[in-house]
Design a protein around this motif. Structure first.
Motif, PDB file in Angstrom:
ATOM      1  N   LEU A 204     -35.434  25.385  -8.109  1.00  0.00           N
ATOM      2  CA  LEU A 204     -34.153  25.911  -7.654  1.00  0.00           C
ATOM      3  C   LEU A 204     -33.942  25.470  -6.212  1.00  0.00           C
ATOM      4  O   LEU A 204     -34.687  25.867  -5.319  1.00  0.00           O
ATOM      5  N   GLY A 205     -32.950  24.603  -6.004  1.00  0.00           N
ATOM      6  CA  GLY A 205     -32.706  24.125  -4.652  1.00  0.00           C
ATOM      7  C   GLY A 205     -31.841  22.886  -4.683  1.00  0.00           C
ATOM      8  O   GLY A 205     -31.457  22.417  -5.761  1.00  0.00           O
ATOM      9  N   ARG A 206     -31.547  22.383  -3.507  1.00  0.00           N
ATOM     10  CA  ARG A 206     -30.762  21.148  -3.471  1.00  0.00           C
ATOM     11  C   ARG A 206     -31.562  20.011  -4.100  1.00  0.00           C
ATOM     12  O   ARG A 206     -32.764  19.902  -3.894  1.00  0.00           O
ATOM     13  N   ILE A 207     -30.864  19.200  -4.885  1.00  0.00           N
ATOM     14  CA  ILE A 207     -31.548  18.086  -5.545  1.00  0.00           C
ATOM     15  C   ILE A 207     -31.436  16.869  -4.638  1.00  0.00           C
ATOM     16  O   ILE A 207     -30.628  15.967  -4.859  1.00  0.00           O
ATOM     17  N   THR A 208     -32.218  16.923  -3.571  1.00  0.00           N
ATOM     18  CA  THR A 208     -32.222  15.837  -2.596  1.00  0.00           C
ATOM     19  C   THR A 208     -33.664  15.420  -2.359  1.00  0.00           C
ATOM     20  O   THR A 208     -34.590  16.151  -2.723  1.00  0.00           O
ATOM     21  N   TYR A 209     -33.802  14.278  -1.731  1.00  0.00           N
ATOM     22  CA  TYR A 209     -35.130  13.729  -1.489  1.00  0.00           C
ATOM     23  C   TYR A 209     -36.078  14.761  -0.871  1.00  0.00           C
ATOM     24  O   TYR A 209     -37.229  14.897  -1.294  1.00  0.00           O
ATOM     25  N   GLN A 210     -35.578  15.498   0.116  1.00  0.00           N
ATOM     26  CA  GLN A 210     -36.441  16.425   0.853  1.00  0.00           C
ATOM     27  C   GLN A 210     -37.029  17.529  -0.015  1.00  0.00           C
ATOM     28  O   GLN A 210     -38.054  18.093   0.305  1.00  0.00           O
ATOM     29  N   LYS A 211     -36.351  17.838  -1.117  1.00  0.00           N
ATOM     30  CA  LYS A 211     -36.803  18.948  -1.960  1.00  0.00           C
ATOM     31  C   LYS A 211     -37.775  18.484  -3.052  1.00  0.00           C
ATOM     32  O   LYS A 211     -38.272  19.297  -3.824  1.00  0.00           O
ATOM     33  N   GLY A 212     -37.972  17.179  -3.139  1.00  0.00           N
ATOM     34  CA  GLY A 212     -38.979  16.651  -4.072  1.00  0.00           C
ATOM     35  C   GLY A 212     -38.707  16.856  -5.552  1.00  0.00           C
ATOM     36  O   GLY A 212     -39.659  17.081  -6.319  1.00  0.00           O
ATOM     37  N   PRO A 213     -37.445  16.774  -6.012  1.00  0.00           N
ATOM     38  CA  PRO A 213     -37.190  17.049  -7.436  1.00  0.00           C
ATOM     39  C   PRO A 213     -37.918  16.098  -8.388  1.00  0.00           C
ATOM     40  O   PRO A 213     -38.309  16.504  -9.479  1.00  0.00           O
ATOM     41  N   GLU A 214     -38.115  14.840  -7.951  1.00  0.00           N
ATOM     42  CA  GLU A 214     -38.740  13.897  -8.880  1.00  0.00           C
ATOM     43  C   GLU A 214     -40.170  14.264  -9.227  1.00  0.00           C
ATOM     44  O   GLU A 214     -40.641  13.981 -10.314  1.00  0.00           O
ATOM     45  N   TYR A 215     -40.840  14.941  -8.308  1.00  0.00           N
ATOM     46  CA  TYR A 215     -42.220  15.330  -8.600  1.00  0.00           C
ATOM     47  C   TYR A 215     -42.251  16.435  -9.659  1.00  0.00           C
ATOM     48  O   TYR A 215     -43.145  16.522 -10.478  1.00  0.00           O
ATOM     49  N   PHE A 216     -41.216  17.260  -9.603  1.00  0.00           N
ATOM     50  CA  PHE A 216     -41.081  18.314 -10.609  1.00  0.00           C
ATOM     51  C   PHE A 216     -40.864  17.700 -11.993  1.00  0.00           C
ATOM     52  O   PHE A 216     -41.461  18.115 -12.985  1.00  0.00           O
ATOM     53  N   VAL A 217     -40.027  16.669 -12.031  1.00  0.00           N
ATOM     54  CA  VAL A 217     -39.734  16.002 -13.309  1.00  0.00           C
ATOM     55  C   VAL A 217     -41.004  15.365 -13.887  1.00  0.00           C
ATOM     56  O   VAL A 217     -41.318  15.535 -15.066  1.00  0.00           O
ATOM     57  N   GLU A 218     -41.742  14.672 -13.043  1.00  0.00           N
ATOM     58  CA  GLU A 218     -42.950  13.994 -13.532  1.00  0.00           C
ATOM     59  C   GLU A 218     -43.989  15.015 -14.002  1.00  0.00           C
ATOM     60  O   GLU A 218     -44.655  14.825 -15.022  1.00  0.00           O
ATOM     61  N   ALA A 219     -44.108  16.090 -13.253  1.00  0.00           N
ATOM     62  CA  ALA A 219     -45.066  17.133 -13.648  1.00  0.00           C
ATOM     63  C   ALA A 219     -44.657  17.748 -14.987  1.00  0.00           C
ATOM     64  O   ALA A 219     -45.508  18.054 -15.832  1.00  0.00           O
ATOM     65  N   ALA A 220     -43.336  17.895 -15.192  1.00  0.00           N
ATOM     66  CA  ALA A 220     -42.837  18.490 -16.441  1.00  0.00           C
ATOM     67  C   ALA A 220     -43.293  17.663 -17.647  1.00  0.00           C
ATOM     68  O   ALA A 220     -43.742  18.209 -18.658  1.00  0.00           O
ATOM     69  N   ARG A 221     -43.197  16.358 -17.515  1.00  0.00           N
ATOM     70  CA  ARG A 221     -43.612  15.496 -18.626  1.00  0.00           C
ATOM     71  C   ARG A 221     -45.083  15.732 -18.967  1.00  0.00           C
ATOM     72  O   ARG A 221     -45.468  15.810 -20.123  1.00  0.00           O
ATOM     73  N   LYS A 222     -45.890  15.826 -17.926  1.00  0.00           N
ATOM     74  CA  LYS A 222     -47.328  16.003 -18.158  1.00  0.00           C
ATOM     75  C   LYS A 222     -47.631  17.331 -18.832  1.00  0.00           C
ATOM     76  O   LYS A 222     -48.491  17.431 -19.691  1.00  0.00           O
TER      77      LYS A 222
ATOM     78  N   VAL B 284     -36.252  23.959 -16.090  1.00  0.00           N
ATOM     79  CA  VAL B 284     -34.876  24.104 -15.620  1.00  0.00           C
ATOM     80  C   VAL B 284     -34.799  23.595 -14.190  1.00  0.00           C
ATOM     81  O   VAL B 284     -35.619  23.951 -13.345  1.00  0.00           O
ATOM     82  N   MET B 285     -33.805  22.732 -13.943  1.00  0.00           N
ATOM     83  CA  MET B 285     -33.548  22.295 -12.579  1.00  0.00           C
ATOM     84  C   MET B 285     -32.180  22.819 -12.174  1.00  0.00           C
ATOM     85  O   MET B 285     -31.158  22.388 -12.703  1.00  0.00           O
ATOM     86  N   ALA B 286     -32.195  23.809 -11.279  1.00  0.00           N
ATOM     87  CA  ALA B 286     -30.947  24.433 -10.867  1.00  0.00           C
ATOM     88  C   ALA B 286     -30.578  23.956  -9.473  1.00  0.00           C
ATOM     89  O   ALA B 286     -31.397  24.016  -8.561  1.00  0.00           O
ATOM     90  N   GLY B 287     -29.361  23.444  -9.329  1.00  0.00           N
ATOM     91  CA  GLY B 287     -28.926  22.991  -8.023  1.00  0.00           C
ATOM     92  C   GLY B 287     -28.080  21.735  -8.121  1.00  0.00           C
ATOM     93  O   GLY B 287     -27.865  21.208  -9.220  1.00  0.00           O
ATOM     94  N   GLN B 288     -27.611  21.309  -6.975  1.00  0.00           N
ATOM     95  CA  GLN B 288     -26.788  20.115  -6.886  1.00  0.00           C
ATOM     96  C   GLN B 288     -27.402  19.200  -5.851  1.00  0.00           C
ATOM     97  O   GLN B 288     -28.192  19.631  -5.035  1.00  0.00           O
ATOM     98  N   GLY B 289     -26.996  17.936  -5.873  1.00  0.00           N
ATOM     99  CA  GLY B 289     -27.476  17.065  -4.824  1.00  0.00           C
ATOM    100  C   GLY B 289     -27.358  15.605  -5.215  1.00  0.00           C
ATOM    101  O   GLY B 289     -27.067  15.280  -6.378  1.00  0.00           O
TER     102      GLY B 289
END
Lengths: 520, 426
Positions: B257-275, B286-291
């Protein structure tokens, strides 16, 4: 005359590697081999080897009047054999002097005494055998992991034939009593109990190099004076500590080896101190009475209870999950599973999960591979998940192992059903690949398959398809057909309906098509 | 003790954590006998002024004929806004705002030097202009009020703080809630950086919201370490009833939950989800936010073939956030750089166990949380998996986590701020 009993604990666990959940079921190696080798070699060089050499010199120098005892865990011995065999040789030299007693403990340095008597006994026997094999001594004194003692544990130990057991001289056990006497177990008076003098032991183990301590620096002379200052009616001072105190917890630079070097000399010249081992003391001294310890006590921390290893949610879950496997593991014959079962029981794994020292964890950080208790828990549970799968798999693959349990029977049934389903599928495929035009191939199908194939085929088509194939085939199809179809087949037979060649081909084709669609 | 405090926003008119933090701090200071005159660019009239005196900068008249303002104005040149400086705001909000701002921007440039100036108090296109004008007003306020020291929150108010110090000669404390590096990564806006650095240099003491931020001030801005004190943020108790959100799905839910910007690290969440999904299909993410990284994340999720288990909700506000947290089993904050990070505390207060990156200020104060390096996707996946599968861990976190958060009181943080104030008069 005052006896001094020095016993040193030697133990190193097999530390676990970082084991992620995606390793579960995929990788069955749990140990950080590099780290374990490194630590064993380092501690060997800083502590075990120099300290052993010093003790050997002291025994020889003082005409064998100097005596010490060791308890070395099986997992530590195993690692010495693997990574530092010279440590074994060095202990063997000490054993050969006849002045060193080796104590019995649980092979895995485990807390199994709290969970399973059978497993407790098994591990002690393993340890006793190993000590006997390496050092030619059959231990008669016992010390439990972390000095954990209770009336009940003492009772079990007595049953195994040990004459004396070591325990913590905790204040809440002793009350006004002194640890400097020989006591006996409250259920079984035959088992003698020696209690650790924690003040004098910790003066060496914890305070030796503490410069803020008012007694720093501690000299052998001063220390011997303290021992002599104990009330003369109290016959023994028990100094129990980790062997790593010498050179590892207290570095060589602190003067700890000089202290040890001077200690026997000062003891012999300034007083009438005699060094003795636990078994000697149990023969020599009379018990002054029984000691009541209804709840297990240990030598750790201020509380001297089990909370360093058990009690928080993480530790309890891990501990219970582990020992819930006891019954199953007992049936397993696989050596690597047996080995891991032991290595995973070392108390250290639970110690790393302790949350008591969030603020001051200095003592406990020692050799701790984890940054937080959570990491320790997660890693351990991952390993345990894999271990548990291996145990189940082994039991499923070896249905004839001696003690059949209900749980295992279930596993077997489930697996055999799975296997059967698989073989049906495979066979169907195999046949598909073969000559599907030969209708006779169809007849090779099992009843189960055939039943499935003809379920939705019209009875007239079936009747046409099996024309001229004989009574046996007819009976079989009738048997496997749906109730409705069965009636119709009966009817057609009774009416002696004849089918044209075309009808026969069509019927067979319909069954073929159905068969094909199933095997896709 | 009386403090002249400069902020950019104040509840309920907030876009992010800054206003909330200022509010909490002023209430906490009131408990330590410290009065606050809080200056905001624009007051709306519905702010909670029970504990502070709120000054609306828009109401302040200044006589621009006075030479002092001209001197100041020379120092604070008119500045055009960059695109990258918006601190706590979603891009779509920013776009909406821009339209309004453009209409307002037709004002004559001279209005900045007019007698009165209507601040928007937002983070719009004429932000630099407002910052500059705010500094002018600050000097007027500074000259007319009675107080012992000046306290300025984040770069927007530093020129104001410096101006007030010049006029009054009173000591200045600047408070770093976020640095330009936290907002923009390595592509910093030089103007903002310069303002931040000047603010810290001119200040007598600097307060950072975490050691992480403190280190950035030392290493990136060259501020002497002894000048910077870390005071961790706290959270105001919400008093909200616990939400019992009925969940529509049987799977467990893991939330970002947060801004979907580089600083918030959303891509790491996505990769972890796959694993995690590879091992445990009984989970939804769930990814909640905009960015600006939202589309990239949607593509990546599709590429990893988990779109049916990974959901994007868009921007959530108010009660939606509470409902989302109420149905969450594990909350993850994988920030690459987070000066503090208040959302995990809100999650913990909702009895949700959290996984947070070690690169967040809040990780310095939490015990009942799993901490991983943001880049260590394996460790992150492992942490999520463990919280979903080994029940002792979430149970422990639920049991103690709420209590831990409830103990992070502004009263205590304010006490530390008060100690910083006191140190200026020794």
């Amino acid at each position: 005359m005052r006896s001094v009993c020095m016993y040193f604990q030697v133990h190193q666990p097999y530390r676990l590697r970082t084991y992620r959940f995606f390793d579960i079921g995929a990788d069955h190696h749990y140990y950080d081999d590099y780290q374990n080798r490194y630590l064993i070699r380092r501690i060997a060089e800083k502590c075990y080897l120099p300290a052993n050499n010093l003790l050997l010199d002291l025994i020889n120098k003082h005409n064998r009047k100097f005596k010490v005892s060791f308890s070395i865990s099986g997992v530590a011995l195993q690692q010495f054999i693997e990574y530092a065999p010279e440590v074994i040789t060095s202990f063997q030299k000490l054993a050969a002097t006849g002045n060193v007693e080796f104590l019995a403990e649980t092979y895995a340095h485990s807390l199994v005494a709290l969970k399973s008597k059978t497993e407790f006994i098994r591990q002690i026997k393993m340890q006793v055998d190993l000590i006997n094999e390496l050092f030619g001594q059959k231990p008669t004194a016992f010390r439990n992991t972390e000095l954990v003692y209770s009336d009940e544990i003492g009772e079990m130990v007595n049953e195994l034939g040990f004459k004396v057991m070591l325990a913590e001289g905790a204040k809440h056990i002793l009350g006004w009593k002194s640890p400097n006497f020989l006591y006996n177990n409250s259920y079984q008076p035959n088992l003698k109990v020696l209690l650790r003098n924690f003040r004098l032991s910790d003066d060496i183990a914890f305070r030796f190099s503490e410069q803020s301590w008012s007694e720093w620096p501690l000299t052998a002379e001063k220390y011997v004076d303290w021992i002599n200052a104990v009330d003369p009616k109290q016959p023994v001072v028990n100094l129990f500590m980790d062997y790593e105190t010498f050179g590892e917890h207290q570095w060589k630079e602190t003067g700890i080896f000089d202290f040890l070097n001077d200690l026997p000399g000062k003891a012999f010249t300034n007083s009438d101190i005699i060094f003795r081992t636990p078994s000697e003391l149990s023969d020599l001294l009379e018990s002054v009475g029984s000691i009541h310890v209804p709840f297990p006590a240990s030598w750790a921390d201020e509380e001297r209870d089990l909370t360093a290893w058990l009690g928080n949610e993480l530790q309890d879950e891990a501990f219970d999950t582990l020992y819930n496997l006891t019954q199953k593991v007992r049936q397993v014959q696989d050596p690597s599973i047996k080995r891991d079962w032991l290595f995973l029981q070392s108390s250290d794994h639970f110690y790393y999960m302790c949350t008591k020292w969030f603020s001051d964890g200095e003592v406990h950080k020692y050799f701790n591979p984890y940054n937080t208790p959570y990491e320790a828990f997660i890693n351990y549970m991952n390993v345990l998940s894999d271990f548990s799968i291996r145990v189940d798999n082994w039991l499923a693959e070896n249905p004839d192992s001696p003690e059949e349990t209900i749980g295992k029977a279930y596993v077997n049934i489930a697996n055999s059903i799975k296997k059967e389903a698989k073989s049906v599928e495979n066979e169907l495929k195999k046949k598909m690949a073969g000559k599907i035009n030969d209708f006779n191939n169809l007849l090779e199908m099992s009843d189960k398959e055939l039943k499935k194939v003809i379920k939705d085929i019209d009875a007239d088509q079936i009747a046409a398809a099996i024309k001229d194939l004989g009574e046996e085939v007819e009976e079989r199809f009738k048997k496997l057909a749906s109730p409705k179809n069965r009636a119709r087949l009966e009817e057609l037979k009774n009416d002696a309906v004849d089918f044209t060649k075309k009808k026969v081909t069509e019927g067979r084709k319909a069954i073929f098509e159905q068969w094909k669609s199933f095997s896709k | 003790m009386k403090v002249l405090m400069f902020g950019w926003e104040f509840p309920p008119h907030i876009t992010g954590g800054l206003g909330t933090a200022c509010y909490g701090l002023t209430r906490g200071l009131a408990k330590h006998n410290t009065d606050v005159i809080f200056v905001v660019p624009k007051a709306f009239g519905d702010e909670d002024t029970s504990k502070i005196r709120l000054v609306n900068a828009s109401d302040i008249e200044i006589d621009t004929r006075e030479s002092i303002y001209h001197d100041l104005w020379k120092r604070i040149e008119y500045m055009e806004i960059g695109s990258n400086i918006i601190p706590y705001i979603s891009p779509e909000e920013f776009e909406n705002r821009q339209v309004i701002e453009e209409l307002e921007h037709r004002k004559d440039e001279k209005s900045v030097l007019g007698r009165k100036y209507e601040f928007s108090g937002k983070y719009g296109t004429n932000l630099f202009e407002e910052v500059a004008r705010y500094a002018l007003v600050a000097s007027a306020v500074a000259a007319s009020r009675d107080y012992d020291l000046i306290h300025a929150h984040d770069w927007l108010t530093y020129p104001a703080g410096i101006a007030a110090k010049k006029v009054s000669g009173k000591p200045l404390v600047v408070h770093i809630h976020a640095t330009e590096f936290d907002r923009s990564g390595e592509r910093v806006n030089q103007q903002v950086y310069d303002i931040e650095r000047e603010g810290m240099m001119e200040a007598d003491k600097v307060i950072a919201v975490s050691n992480l931020t403190r280190n950035i001030c030392i290493e990136r801005y060259g501020i002497p370490a002894e000048k910077i004190v870390t005071v961790h943020n706290a959270v105001e108790p919400t008093g909200k009833e616990e939400l019992q959100a009925g969940r529509a799905v049987k799977e467990k839910i893991v939330t970002f939950l947060g801004r979907i910007t580089y600083q918030k690290g959303p891509e790491y969440f996505v990769e972890a989800a796959r694993k995690v999904l590879d091992r445990d299909p009984n989970v939804r993410f769930v990814m909640a936010g905009q960015g600006d990284l939202l589309n990239k994340m949607i593509k990546r999720v599709a590429k990893l073939h988990m779109s049916s288990k990974f959901h994007f909700t868009g921007f959530l506000r108010g009660e939606e956030v509470d409902r989302m947290l109420a149905m969450t089993d594990v909350f993850v904050m994988p920030s690459v750089s987070e000066p503090f990070g208040i959302v995990p505390l809100e999650a913990m207060r909702s009895n949700v166990p959290v996984v947070i990156s070690k690169q967040s200020g809040v990780s310095e104060i939490l015990k009942y949380a799993l901490k991983v390096d943001f880049w260590d996707v394996n460790a992150m996946a492992d942490a999520i998996y463990s919280l979903l599968n080994y029940k002792a861990l979430p149970e422990m976190f639920k049991k103690y986590g709420k209590e831990e958060v409830d103990n992070l009181k502004w009263e205590n943080a304010a006490e530390q701020v008060k100690a910083v104030y006191d140190s200026l008069f020794k």
